[in-house]
Design a protein around this motif. Structure first.
Motif, mmCIF file in Angstrom:
data_model
loop_
_atom_site.group_PDB
_atom_site.id
_atom_site.type_symbol
_atom_site.label_atom_id
_atom_site.label_comp_id
_atom_site.label_asym_id
_atom_site.label_seq_id
_atom_site.Cartn_x
_atom_site.Cartn_y
_atom_site.Cartn_z
ATOM 1 N N ALA A 69 14.244 -52.718 2.484
ATOM 2 C CA ALA A 69 12.821 -52.581 2.166
ATOM 3 C C ALA A 69 12.639 -51.807 0.869
ATOM 4 C CB ALA A 69 12.104 -51.859 3.302
ATOM 5 N N GLU A 70 11.631 -52.195 0.101
ATOM 6 C CA GLU A 70 11.308 -51.496 -1.133
ATOM 7 C C GLU A 70 9.850 -51.050 -1.088
ATOM 8 O OE1 GLU A 70 12.189 -53.729 -4.598
ATOM 9 O OE2 GLU A 70 14.318 -53.996 -4.120
ATOM 10 N N LEU A 71 9.621 -49.793 -1.397
ATOM 11 C CA LEU A 71 8.261 -49.264 -1.411
ATOM 12 C C LEU A 71 7.511 -49.820 -2.616
ATOM 13 C CD1 LEU A 71 9.114 -45.563 -0.552
ATOM 14 C CD2 LEU A 71 7.901 -47.151 0.933
ATOM 15 N N PRO A 72 6.290 -50.304 -2.424
ATOM 16 C CA PRO A 72 5.514 -50.825 -3.565
ATOM 17 C C PRO A 72 5.107 -49.695 -4.501
ATOM 18 C CG PRO A 72 4.135 -50.717 -1.611
ATOM 19 C CD PRO A 72 5.544 -50.384 -1.162
ATOM 20 N N GLU A 73 4.848 -50.036 -5.747
ATOM 21 C CA GLU A 73 4.413 -49.044 -6.723
ATOM 22 C C GLU A 73 2.890 -49.014 -6.773
ATOM 23 O OE1 GLU A 73 6.181 -49.446 -10.534
ATOM 24 O OE2 GLU A 73 8.244 -49.454 -9.779
ATOM 25 N N ILE A 74 2.324 -47.851 -6.510
ATOM 26 C CA ILE A 74 0.876 -47.648 -6.569
ATOM 27 C C ILE A 74 0.617 -46.443 -7.467
ATOM 28 C CG2 ILE A 74 -1.225 -47.130 -5.257
ATOM 29 C CD1 ILE A 74 0.077 -48.473 -2.843
ATOM 30 N N ASP A 75 -0.065 -46.667 -8.564
ATOM 31 C CA ASP A 75 -0.330 -45.607 -9.532
ATOM 32 C C ASP A 75 -1.373 -44.642 -8.962
ATOM 33 O OD1 ASP A 75 -1.424 -44.077 -11.687
ATOM 34 O OD2 ASP A 75 -0.615 -45.533 -13.095
ATOM 35 N N PRO A 76 -1.023 -43.363 -8.755
ATOM 36 C CA PRO A 76 -1.981 -42.400 -8.185
ATOM 37 C C PRO A 76 -3.249 -42.249 -9.016
ATOM 38 C CG PRO A 76 0.246 -41.514 -8.079
ATOM 39 C CD PRO A 76 0.315 -42.746 -8.931
ATOM 40 N N GLU A 77 -3.138 -42.298 -10.347
ATOM 41 C CA GLU A 77 -4.322 -42.146 -11.190
ATOM 42 C C GLU A 77 -5.265 -43.335 -11.043
ATOM 43 O OE1 GLU A 77 -3.307 -41.308 -15.211
ATOM 44 O OE2 GLU A 77 -2.295 -39.410 -14.746
ATOM 45 N N LYS A 78 -4.700 -44.534 -11.013
ATOM 46 C CA LYS A 78 -5.535 -45.725 -10.810
ATOM 47 C C LYS A 78 -6.148 -45.706 -9.414
ATOM 48 C CE LYS A 78 -3.071 -48.794 -14.010
ATOM 49 N NZ LYS A 78 -2.295 -50.054 -14.152
ATOM 50 N N HIS A 79 -5.396 -45.211 -8.444
ATOM 51 C CA HIS A 79 -5.907 -45.119 -7.076
ATOM 52 C C HIS A 79 -7.102 -44.161 -7.030
ATOM 53 C CE1 HIS A 79 -6.007 -44.166 -2.755
ATOM 54 N NE2 HIS A 79 -5.375 -45.318 -2.575
ATOM 55 N N THR A 80 -6.975 -43.019 -7.681
ATOM 56 C CA THR A 80 -8.070 -42.041 -7.709
ATOM 57 C C THR A 80 -9.306 -42.617 -8.375
ATOM 58 O OG1 THR A 80 -6.493 -40.195 -7.765
ATOM 59 C CG2 THR A 80 -8.731 -39.741 -8.521
ATOM 60 N N ALA A 81 -9.099 -43.388 -9.447
ATOM 61 C CA ALA A 81 -10.229 -43.966 -10.175
ATOM 62 C C ALA A 81 -10.940 -45.053 -9.373
ATOM 63 C CB ALA A 81 -9.741 -44.533 -11.512
ATOM 64 N N LEU A 82 -10.184 -45.812 -8.580
ATOM 65 C CA LEU A 82 -10.758 -46.941 -7.837
ATOM 66 C C LEU A 82 -11.309 -46.539 -6.479
ATOM 67 C CD1 LEU A 82 -11.245 -50.012 -7.796
ATOM 68 C CD2 LEU A 82 -8.921 -50.288 -6.897
ATOM 69 N N LEU A 83 -10.823 -45.448 -5.915
ATOM 70 C CA LEU A 83 -11.219 -45.039 -4.569
ATOM 71 C C LEU A 83 -12.730 -44.923 -4.388
ATOM 72 C CD1 LEU A 83 -10.458 -44.097 -1.714
ATOM 73 C CD2 LEU A 83 -10.100 -41.794 -2.639
ATOM 74 N N PRO A 84 -13.504 -44.349 -5.347
ATOM 75 C CA PRO A 84 -14.957 -44.262 -5.146
ATOM 76 C C PRO A 84 -15.627 -45.609 -4.914
ATOM 77 C CG PRO A 84 -14.277 -42.813 -6.939
ATOM 78 C CD PRO A 84 -13.073 -43.651 -6.574
#
Length: 388
Positions: free
Chosen positions: A168-183
């Motif tokens: 198994a390979e963990l997907p790459e999720i950019d924390p900064e992009k996640h923070t920007a999109l979460l709202p």
């Protein structure tokens, strides 16, 4: 499961806690332990053979104070700062141990000692109909997980007999992009709950796995943000993946998930970026209340991200023009939350400064926009109440 493990949280930690339900011997432990790596250690603890103090810390008397000694297992993560804590056979743990795990799972603390932010938490349990001589999970503990069903198709096992299980390979999720999109996803969750407030909290008895609460709705927003970044969330441009649907159901239960997913599927939202650029016209009267609420929330966020950038002023004029249309149509209460956020932020100041730099005509036009907004008695009263 891998999406949940890689989802950043607003508090800076990694991973939404997951509880895997599946029959004995179908590879739950093997899969997770297969993620083990020198930089990503996987520690398996069988909850039933541990004492509550192994998760809450052992109280000791030291210099007139009671302190909590950190269990030895915590040191497994002292060097890597990343890894996975796997709590196996959770339904064999007695209530006292389950109570001790509450803080570990949600607050990521063993006694008063915090786990590193990179340590993910996964638990596993047998289905309720197979719990013999064990204990059902308490609702507070159940509500701290996203619940996923674990199965192994025959085809997967047959292939593994010949070539072994795939790594198994963990997907790459950019924390900064996640923070920007979460709202954006929080707004969509809020729009649904505004329409269906009875689904904010559902009874633990309605579903033997996950159930809705403010906490699990937060999980939904975080996980949908991850799915969106991976191209798997339900948006006007794409359909939701099976994994995404499973994550939503695992958080809030099927009874709340089905109407919510249907709500997302039916949303027809203009592109806020294209609207502010003047490349897309929007007919506000064609948007229902939920769509208007979401559209203006994303529109104001997009506009605020443009402060100090080229063509910010033109976008601001378009934004105020749309506000005036909503006020004229008598649906101003639907956009008050977005307007208050904009009013309290730097948007208005930036808009006035940008207009003043451009021309006297623009400055006058911008002042007129703002005066008409705050001249509205209902909006002014709304702002006044919240400022108090």
């Amino acid at each position: 499961l891998l999406i949940a493990l890689q989802t950043p949280t607003p508090k800076g930690s990694m991973g939404v806690p997951v509880l895997l339900w599946g029959k004995p011997g179908i590879g739950k432990s093997s899969f997770l332990e297969g993620l083990d790596d020198p930089d990503f250690p996987v520690l398996t603890l069988i909850a039933s053979i541990h004492d509550p103090t192994d998760f809450s810390g052992l109280p000791i008397h030291h210099e007139g104070q009671v302190r909590y000694a950190v269990p030895e297992w915590v040191n497994q993560f002292s060097e890597s700062k990343d890894g996975l804590l796997f709590l196996d056979e959770l339904t064999t743990a007695p209530p006292s141990v389950q109570a001790a795990l509450l803080r570990v799972v949600l607050e990521r603390r063993v006694g008063f000692h915090p786990l590193p932010n990179g340590v993910r938490i996964v638990a596993a349990a047998n289905p309720p109909d197979m719990i013999t001589g064990g204990w059902e999970l308490s609702p507070p503990l159940r509500n701290r997980f996203v619940h996923l069903q674990w199965e192994m198709p025959t085809s997967v096992y047959l292939e593994a007999l010949q070539s072994g299980f795939a790594v198994a390979e963990l997907p790459e999720i950019d924390p900064e992009k996640h923070t920007a999109l979460l709202p954006t996803w929080k707004v969509k969750v809020g729009a649904f709950l505004k329409r269906s407030p009875n689904l904010l909290s559902t009874s633990p008895e309605d579903d033997i796995y996950g159930f809705a609460s403010p906490r699990t709705w937060d999980f939904v927003a975080q996980l949908l943000t991850s799915c969106d970044l991976l191209g798997q969330a339900p948006t006007p441009q794409q359909k939701s993946s099976k994994a995404c649907i499973s994550l939503v159901k695992g958080c809030i239960g099927e009874g709340a998930a089905l109407p919510f997913l249907s709500f997302l599927k039916d949303l027809k939202l203009p592109d806020p970026e294209a609207v502010l650029n003047g490349k897309e016209k929007v007919k506000l009267s064609a948007l229902d209340d939920s769509e208007l609420y979401i559209f203006f929330a994303t529109l104001s966020d997009e506009l605020m991200s443009r402060i100090g950038k080229p063509k910010f002023l033109e976008a601001t004029h378009r934004f105020f023009g749309l506000i005036e249309q909503v006020f004229e149509n008598g649906r101003r209460d639907l956009i008050f939350v977005s307007l208050r956020k904009a009013a309290r932020g730097e948007l208005l100041v930036a808009a006035v400064e940008a207009a003043a730099e451009k021309s006297a005509e623009d400055s006058e036009k911008m002042t007129d926009h703002i005066q008409r907004l705050f001249a509205d008695e209902v909006f002014a009263k709304y702002i006044e109440v919240f400022e108090k």
